[in-house]
Design a protein around this motif. Structure first.
Motif, short mmCIF file in Angstrom:
data_model
loop_
_atom_site.label_atom_id
_atom_site.label_comp_id
_atom_site.label_asym_id
_atom_site.label_seq_id
_atom_site.Cartn_x
_atom_site.Cartn_y
_atom_site.Cartn_z
N LEU A 69 0.85 -1.19 0.07
CA LEU A 69 -0.02 -0.06 0.07
C LEU A 69 0.87 1.16 -0.07
CD1 LEU A 69 -2.95 -1.12 2.36
CD2 LEU A 69 -2.83 -0.98 -0.14
N LYS A 70 1.95 1.32 0.61
CA LYS A 70 2.70 2.44 0.85
C LYS A 70 3.43 2.75 -0.69
CE LYS A 70 7.25 3.89 2.90
NZ LYS A 70 8.17 3.49 3.88
N ARG A 71 3.79 1.66 -1.46
CA ARG A 71 4.43 1.66 -2.54
C ARG A 71 3.38 2.28 -3.54
NH1 ARG A 71 9.29 -1.10 -3.08
NH2 ARG A 71 9.73 -0.10 -5.09
N LEU A 72 2.09 1.71 -3.74
CA LEU A 72 1.08 2.34 -4.30
C LEU A 72 0.74 3.63 -3.93
CD1 LEU A 72 -1.22 -0.98 -4.38
CD2 LEU A 72 0.11 -0.21 -6.25
N GLY A 73 0.78 4.25 -2.90
CA GLY A 73 0.56 5.37 -2.41
C GLY A 73 1.70 6.30 -3.08
N GLU A 74 2.82 5.77 -2.91
CA GLU A 74 3.93 6.82 -3.61
C GLU A 74 3.67 6.83 -5.24
OE1 GLU A 74 7.25 4.53 -2.44
OE2 GLU A 74 7.29 5.25 -0.50
N PHE A 130 -4.37 6.28 3.49
CA PHE A 130 -3.67 7.69 3.85
C PHE A 130 -2.19 7.56 3.47
CE2 PHE A 130 -7.69 7.90 5.57
CZ PHE A 130 -8.10 9.27 5.50
N THR A 131 -1.62 7.89 2.64
CA THR A 131 -0.47 7.74 2.13
C THR A 131 0.66 8.37 3.14
OG1 THR A 131 -0.68 7.60 -0.31
CG2 THR A 131 1.40 8.14 0.43
N GLU A 132 0.62 9.67 3.61
CA GLU A 132 1.44 10.26 4.52
C GLU A 132 1.63 9.51 5.91
OE1 GLU A 132 3.20 13.61 4.75
OE2 GLU A 132 2.96 13.49 2.49
N GLU A 133 0.29 9.05 6.26
CA GLU A 133 0.31 8.19 7.66
C GLU A 133 0.57 6.84 7.32
OE1 GLU A 133 -2.14 10.20 6.59
OE2 GLU A 133 -2.07 11.94 7.52
N GLU A 134 0.49 6.27 6.34
CA GLU A 134 0.49 4.89 5.96
C GLU A 134 -0.27 4.08 6.73
OE1 GLU A 134 4.47 3.28 6.35
OE2 GLU A 134 5.44 5.24 5.57
N ARG A 135 -1.80 4.43 6.74
CA ARG A 135 -2.94 3.71 7.22
C ARG A 135 -3.96 3.64 6.29
NH1 ARG A 135 -6.75 7.23 9.49
NH2 ARG A 135 -6.36 9.32 9.33
N VAL A 136 -4.89 2.67 6.73
CA VAL A 136 -6.08 2.55 5.74
C VAL A 136 -7.23 2.64 6.90
CG1 VAL A 136 -7.43 0.70 4.88
CG2 VAL A 136 -5.20 0.52 4.57
N GLU A 137 -8.26 3.51 6.38
CA GLU A 137 -9.41 3.74 7.32
C GLU A 137 -10.70 3.30 6.41
OE1 GLU A 137 -11.36 7.83 8.50
OE2 GLU A 137 -9.48 7.46 9.34
N GLY A 138 -11.49 2.68 7.23
CA GLY A 138 -12.73 2.28 6.54
C GLY A 138 -13.53 3.53 6.29
N ILE A 139 -14.69 3.51 5.50
CA ILE A 139 -15.43 4.84 5.20
C ILE A 139 -17.06 4.05 5.48
CG2 ILE A 139 -16.27 6.32 3.55
CD1 ILE A 139 -13.76 6.38 2.43
N PHE A 140 -17.32 4.20 6.58
CA PHE A 140 -18.68 3.62 7.02
C PHE A 140 -19.69 4.81 7.04
CE2 PHE A 140 -15.31 1.23 9.12
CZ PHE A 140 -15.32 -0.07 8.53
N SER A 141 -20.75 4.53 6.31
CA SER A 141 -21.80 5.47 6.33
C SER A 141 -23.18 4.53 5.88
CB SER A 141 -21.69 6.43 5.45
OG SER A 141 -21.57 5.97 4.15
N GLU A 142 -24.40 5.35 6.41
CA GLU A 142 -25.52 4.43 6.14
C GLU A 142 -26.05 4.61 4.81
OE1 GLU A 142 -27.14 2.55 8.59
OE2 GLU A 142 -25.14 3.07 9.38
#
Length: 142
Positions: A69-74, A130-142
């Motif tokens: 993921l980091k490399r893809l973000g770059e 999030f490339t800078e933070e090297e983290r994945v976050e789910g986008i949960f909504s109704e």
């Protein structure tokens, strides 16, 4: 991502251009018209990429490869969405102001309900890397 095979090939079945094979065993495809030019050193915004393994079976697991993921973000030059297609592949789309995460979530839910076998559903939600933070976050909504 270290490229193991520089050759690009067009799949007759899916009409996707294979733009990268990696030593780790994952494949990145780009949805392109047949005559489009591709530069291997970057990923383009506004284009949808398919990420899977060489066998294209249970290929969504490539997301767990270290540093992928980091490399893809770059290569994207910033944040991107991970759109679960099935247990066999995920779609990648560069995050930009025009993309609406809620729209992407609705699209995933609709495709899952109509076209994906229940045992092959990976998720009903989109994720953002999030490339800078090297983290994945789910986008949960109704």
């Amino acid at each position: 991502i270290a490229a193991a095979d520089e050759a690009m090939s067009i799949s007759q079945v899916s009409m996707q251009r294979e733009i990268e094979k990696t030593e780790e065993g994952c494949v990145l495809h780009e949805e392109l018209p047949e005559r489009s030019e591709v530069r291997k050193d970057r990923l383009y915004p506004q284009r949808l990429y398919v990420l899977t393994n060489h066998r294209k079976i249970d290929g969504a697991a490539v997301l767990l490869y270290p540093e992928l993921l980091k490399r893809l973000g770059e290569r994207f030059g910033g944040d991107f969405y991970v759109i679960p297609s099935s247990v066999h592949e995920v779609l990648l789309l560069k995050e930009n102001d025009r993309e609406n995460a809620e729209y992407l979530n609705r699209m995933v839910r609709e495709v899952n309900s109509r076209q994906v076998a229940p045992e092959e559903i990976l998720s009903n939600h989109v994720y953002r890397y999030f490339t800078e933070e090297e983290r994945v976050e789910g986008i949960f909504s109704e």
